[in-house]
Design a protein around this motif. Structure first.
Motif, PDB file in Angstrom:
ATOM      1  N   ALA A 149       0.814  -1.231   0.000  1.00  0.00           N
ATOM      2  CA  ALA A 149       0.000   0.000   0.000  1.00  0.00           C
ATOM      3  C   ALA A 149       0.839   1.268   0.000  1.00  0.00           C
ATOM      4  N   ARG A 150       2.126   1.163  -0.295  1.00  0.00           N
ATOM      5  CA  ARG A 150       2.918   2.389  -0.378  1.00  0.00           C
ATOM      6  C   ARG A 150       2.554   3.178  -1.634  1.00  0.00           C
ATOM      7  N   TYR A 151       2.343   2.472  -2.746  1.00  0.00           N
ATOM      8  CA  TYR A 151       2.075   3.145  -4.016  1.00  0.00           C
ATOM      9  C   TYR A 151       0.643   2.909  -4.464  1.00  0.00           C
ATOM     10  N   ILE A 152       0.009   3.994  -4.909  1.00  0.00           N
ATOM     11  CA  ILE A 152      -1.326   3.934  -5.502  1.00  0.00           C
ATOM     12  C   ILE A 152      -1.231   4.588  -6.867  1.00  0.00           C
ATOM     13  N   VAL A 153      -1.693   3.896  -7.876  1.00  0.00           N
ATOM     14  CA  VAL A 153      -1.751   4.467  -9.215  1.00  0.00           C
ATOM     15  C   VAL A 153      -3.222   4.637  -9.569  1.00  0.00           C
ATOM     16  N   PHE A 154      -3.539   5.717 -10.288  1.00  0.00           N
ATOM     17  CA  PHE A 154      -4.926   5.972 -10.650  1.00  0.00           C
ATOM     18  C   PHE A 154      -4.985   6.858 -11.888  1.00  0.00           C
ATOM     19  N   ALA A 155      -6.114   6.802 -12.574  1.00  0.00           N
ATOM     20  CA  ALA A 155      -6.362   7.706 -13.694  1.00  0.00           C
ATOM     21  C   ALA A 155      -7.025   8.945 -13.129  1.00  0.00           C
ATOM     22  N   ALA A 156      -6.732  10.091 -13.726  1.00  0.00           N
ATOM     23  CA  ALA A 156      -7.348  11.337 -13.269  1.00  0.00           C
ATOM     24  C   ALA A 156      -7.639  12.212 -14.466  1.00  0.00           C
ATOM     25  N   SER A 157      -8.729  12.911 -14.363  1.00  0.00           N
ATOM     26  CA  SER A 157      -9.104  13.850 -15.412  1.00  0.00           C
ATOM     27  C   SER A 157      -9.150  15.245 -14.797  1.00  0.00           C
ATOM     28  N   ARG A 158      -8.407  16.142 -15.406  1.00  0.00           N
ATOM     29  CA  ARG A 158      -8.355  17.528 -14.926  1.00  0.00           C
ATOM     30  C   ARG A 158      -8.421  18.435 -16.150  1.00  0.00           C
ATOM     31  N   GLN A 159      -9.384  19.326 -16.160  1.00  0.00           N
ATOM     32  CA  GLN A 159      -9.589  20.259 -17.266  1.00  0.00           C
ATOM     33  C   GLN A 159      -9.692  19.525 -18.609  1.00  0.00           C
ATOM     34  N   GLY A 160     -10.383  18.407 -18.610  1.00  0.00           N
ATOM     35  CA  GLY A 160     -10.628  17.665 -19.841  1.00  0.00           C
ATOM     36  C   GLY A 160      -9.478  16.814 -20.331  1.00  0.00           C
ATOM     37  N   ARG A 161      -8.388  16.773 -19.609  1.00  0.00           N
ATOM     38  CA  ARG A 161      -7.223  15.977 -20.032  1.00  0.00           C
ATOM     39  C   ARG A 161      -7.024  14.836 -19.039  1.00  0.00           C
ATOM     40  N   SER A 162      -6.843  13.627 -19.567  1.00  0.00           N
ATOM     41  CA  SER A 162      -6.648  12.464 -18.707  1.00  0.00           C
ATOM     42  C   SER A 162      -5.159  12.209 -18.501  1.00  0.00           C
ATOM     43  N   ALA A 163      -4.834  11.644 -17.360  1.00  0.00           N
ATOM     44  CA  ALA A 163      -3.442  11.345 -17.026  1.00  0.00           C
ATOM     45  C   ALA A 163      -3.416  10.184 -16.037  1.00  0.00           C
ATOM     46  N   ILE A 164      -2.256   9.553 -15.935  1.00  0.00           N
ATOM     47  CA  ILE A 164      -2.034   8.486 -14.964  1.00  0.00           C
ATOM     48  C   ILE A 164      -1.116   9.058 -13.884  1.00  0.00           C
ATOM     49  N   PHE A 165      -1.552   8.957 -12.638  1.00  0.00           N
ATOM     50  CA  PHE A 165      -0.787   9.479 -11.506  1.00  0.00           C
ATOM     51  C   PHE A 165      -0.323   8.347 -10.609  1.00  0.00           C
ATOM     52  N   LEU A 166       0.848   8.530 -10.026  1.00  0.00           N
ATOM     53  CA  LEU A 166       1.387   7.614  -9.024  1.00  0.00           C
ATOM     54  C   LEU A 166       1.506   8.385  -7.716  1.00  0.00           C
ATOM     55  N   TYR A 167       0.867   7.872  -6.680  1.00  0.00           N
ATOM     56  CA  TYR A 167       0.931   8.494  -5.358  1.00  0.00           C
ATOM     57  C   TYR A 167       1.809   7.626  -4.461  1.00  0.00           C
ATOM     58  N   ASP A 168       2.764   8.252  -3.802  1.00  0.00           N
ATOM     59  CA  ASP A 168       3.653   7.572  -2.867  1.00  0.00           C
ATOM     60  C   ASP A 168       3.210   7.955  -1.454  1.00  0.00           C
TER      61      ASP A 168
END
Length: 175
Positions: free
Chosen positions: A98-117
């Protein structure tokens, strides 16, 4: 008198129906001392589990955020700095520790993949240099490799990145 041959289909159907009760099942977790629970009246989307952790998105606070639940302690875990009001998060995946969480995110109409530590409490956009729509990320158990879909010329392909956001060279030809 009932013939034994007519009872066989009845017992077979009864056995099949009772086999349906084991999985999936509804899990009822109690509220923690802070009044938070895995279950809420809001939509709980895309639950993924890894080891003892369940990660999911929910609109329980009025925005679609990422939540992490520890099944051992039966508590929602704090994720400081992860969720933002201007971002719609979806399809989270969590490493086994559970150290790393990856997720898709949409901000201002643009999608991206984020990695949370969770250790550094930092999120990083892994696809900032990728000019494509992205979705459905997943992370491996040790948190070193992330796979996701990206739209390329009208079709969806799979990309595999390392935790630092560098594409991995995966052979394209089947073996």
């Amino acid at each position: 008198m009932t013939k034994p041959t007519t009872l066989i289909p009845i017992f077979t159907c009864a056995g099949l129906l009772t086999g349906c009760f084991g999985y999936p099942r509804l899990v009822n977790y109690p509220f923690d001392p802070g009044g938070r629970s895995l279950n809420s009246l809001a939509s709980e989307l895309s639950p993924q589990s890894s080891g003892r952790y369940i990660v999911f998105t929910s609109d329980r606070r009025g925005s679609q955020d990422v939540y992490l639940f520890d099944t051992l302690t039966r508590n929602l875990m704090d994720l400081p700095g992860l969720n933002a009001f201007d971002t719609i998060a979806s399809h989270p995946s969590v490493s086994e520790d559970a150290r790393y969480i990856v997720f898709a995110a949409s901000r201002q109409g643009r999608s991206a993949i984020f990695l949370y530590d969770r250790e550094t409490r930092q999120s990083r956009n892994l696809t900032a240099n990728l000019q494509a729509e992205v979705r459905n990320p997943t992370i491996n158990a040790d948190g070193t490799t992330i796979a996701f879909e990206f739209s390329n010329n009208g079709q969806w392909d799979i990309a595999v990145y390392d935790r630092n956001g560098q594409p991995l060279n995966i052979p394209q030809d089947p073996r």
